[in-house]
Design an enzyme around this catalytic site. Structure first.
Site, PDB file in Angstrom:
ATOM      1  N   TYR A   5     -14.076  -4.454   3.762  1.00 30.72           N
ATOM      2  CA  TYR A   5     -12.738  -4.884   3.352  1.00 30.72           C
ATOM      3  C   TYR A   5     -12.524  -6.289   3.905  1.00 30.72           C
ATOM      4  O   TYR A   5     -12.560  -6.502   5.118  1.00 30.72           O
ATOM      5  CB  TYR A   5     -11.662  -3.929   3.902  1.00 30.72           C
TER       6      TYR A   5
ATOM      7  N   TYR B 250       0.823  -1.222   0.000  1.00 29.13           N
ATOM      8  CA  TYR B 250       0.000   0.000   0.000  1.00 29.13           C
ATOM      9  C   TYR B 250       0.853   1.266   0.000  1.00 29.13           C
ATOM     10  O   TYR B 250       0.636   2.168   0.796  1.00 29.13           O
ATOM     11  CB  TYR B 250      -0.965  -0.008   1.197  1.00 29.13           C
TER      12      TYR B 250
ATOM     13  N   LYS C  85      -5.079 -11.951  12.383  1.00 23.00           N
ATOM     14  CA  LYS C  85      -4.501 -10.795  13.090  1.00 23.00           C
ATOM     15  C   LYS C  85      -4.127 -11.070  14.551  1.00 23.00           C
ATOM     16  O   LYS C  85      -3.048 -11.565  14.810  1.00 23.00           O
ATOM     17  CB  LYS C  85      -5.459  -9.604  12.989  1.00 23.00           C
TER      18      LYS C  85
ATOM     19  N   ASP D  57     -16.601 -12.058   9.255  1.00 25.00           N
ATOM     20  CA  ASP D  57     -15.183 -11.805   9.082  1.00 25.00           C
ATOM     21  C   ASP D  57     -14.719 -11.082  10.345  1.00 25.00           C
ATOM     22  O   ASP D  57     -14.847  -9.858  10.458  1.00 25.00           O
ATOM     23  CB  ASP D  57     -14.950 -10.958   7.826  1.00 25.00           C
TER      24      ASP D  57
END
Ligand SMILES: Cc1ncc(COP(=O)(O)O)c(C=O)c1O
Length: 435
Positions: free
Chosen positions: A145, A18, A277, A248
């Site tokens: 996302y 990114y 994560k 999610d």
């Protein structure tokens, strides 16, 4: 390695995620981490207020997790997971099933959040095929996302982020996410409208294979927060139509929303959950897609046809599993959940101060996440806050990474009161500079 030298080598060899390399500032070279703090090559420290892309739950280099990884590394570092198994994977699966909603019973391992979502997508799609009912349309939300792989990007196609890839995407049905904030008077109306539209879609469309949502908080889409009442009603609709509900929880999992999982806070049981994560406390890449026995059983048969064709070289890496087991043990101490509540309370106090700034709007809090928007710089991914505020935060030792015009905090749970107070003070000063 000399500082200058090493940064030049980074520039020479590395393509960062990114990043528009033509205009980006030189990356800061971090040499060590200790709980909430990161130290750069000049000795400057930064409070990591975004938990290093939302992965670091218990602080950097937490000795308990470090030790667990080291111990495991001397015993077994990696083994093929097809046809073989190992204790760290078994222990972790047992631990995770114990704290997830009752319905979730089978754990599939992969390596990162995007692949956890890809696996969920493939499981949902094949579940219908295995039941001889082909369905291929997924319901997802605007600004969602779900990751950077092509399937996950398709599910995120309501975000501006991936427009360059849009011709590669499969079609999805998109609905608004009912984001809310302090003083939002239209929320009931917004939620009802969305729920009605979704229910109508289920009524008329027999091709729906599943609904995927980031429960309670849309992360990269701008830290948009929705109410648990909405989530509960939504989950009832999906159940009413006997469809598949996919949460999610790659970001919301492991304490972020104030409970260990958002689904626990909502009191809703998804059919599939994606976790990553914070799973390893932020130490190693690992992810889980956990599903029900009903779904798992539909993949059983006497030949490979019904089996799930998915797996990665590092599936269920023992070191990642050891880190996750250690991280989950830290949650068991209760101290961590107490700290999470403390962070939420501090956010509330600070938000009262923010309310006084006329150019700040849409203040929202959920668990350890505080987010607000700065008016006057556009909205969405293309909005850019002045560089001077980002530089100011860094100069004052805060690691923040606004999403467009949204400034948010998502600190590790070990953050100290004095560190939070300092962060709020600097954020307030920075905001005053750009008003
Ligand atoms: C909700 C959600 N899903 C999936 C992902 C993708 O995870 P990863 O970056 O580990 O591929 C992210 C990453 O930010 C996320 O926030």
């Amino acid at each position: 390695m000399k500082n200058l030298n090493s940064i030049n080598l980074d520039n020479k060899y590395i393509w960062h995620p990114y990043t528009q390399h033509k205009i980006s500032p030189t990356p800061i070279r971090i040499v060590s981490g200790n709980m909430t703090k990161l130290k750069d090559d000049k000795g400057k420290t930064y409070i990591d207020l975004i938990s290093s892309w939302w992965v670091n739950t218990h602080g950097h280099c937490h000795p308990y997790i470090s030790k667990a990884i080291y111990k495991q590394s001397k015993k077994l570092e990696q083994v093929v997971f097809g046809g073989f198994t190992h204790d760290p994977a078994i222990t972790l699966s047992k631990k995770i099933i114990k704290i997830l909603p009752k319905k979730l019973k089978k754990v599939f391992f992969s390596d990162n959040g995007s692949t956890a979502v890809e696996v969920a997508l493939k499981i949902a799609y094949q579940y219908w095929i295995n039941k001889k009912k082909k369905k291929k349309t997924f319901i997802a939300f605007k600004n969602a996302y779900h990751g950077d792989t092509v399937g996950a990007m398709s599910l995120s196609s309501g975000s501006e982020l991936f427009s360059v890839f849009k011709e590669l995407f499969f079609k999805i049905k998109l609905f608004n996410y009912p984001s809310t904030w302090y003083g939002d008077r239209e929320i009931d109306e917004k939620e009802n409208l969305i729920l009605n539209k979704i229910e109508n879609e289920f009524k008329r469309n027999k091709d729906i294979a599943g609904l995927i949502i980031e429960p309670l908080i849309q992360g990269s889409g701008g830290m948009n927060i929705c109410r648990k009442e909405f989530m509960k009603k939504l989950s009832n609709i999906v159940k009413k139509y006997n469809n598949l509900l996919i949460y999610d929880e790659v970001m919301t999992g492991f304490g972020r929303t104030g409970e260990i999982f958002a689904c626990k806070k909502i009191k809703s049981e998804p059919d599939i959950i994606c976790l990553s994560k914070g799973l390893t406390g932020g130490f190693l890449p690992l992810s889980l897609t956990v599903t029900t026995n009903k779904i798992y059983n539909s993949f059983l048969g006497h030949d490979f046809d019904k089996a799930l064709a998915h797996g990665h070289s590092f599936t269920a890496n023992p070191l990642g599993c050891a880190a996750s087991i250690a991280s989950l043990s830290l949650f068991e101490s209760k101290k961590v959940l107490k700290n999470i509540k403390f962070i939420e309370k501090e956010h509330y106090s600070f938000s009262k101060k923010l309310l006084k700034l006329s150019f700040i709007e849409k203040i929202r809090i959920c668990g350890t996440v505080l987010a607000f928007e700065v008016k006057g710089f556009g909205a969405g991914y293309k909005a850019v806050l002045p560089n001077k505020i980002k530089k100011f935060f860094l100069k004052k030792g805060l690691l923040l990474r606004p999403l467009g015009n949204v400034i948010y905090l998502m600190p590790p749970y070990c953050i100290l009161k004095k560190e939070l107070k300092y962060a709020y003070k600097i954020i307030y000063e920075g905001l005053e500079k750009i008003k």
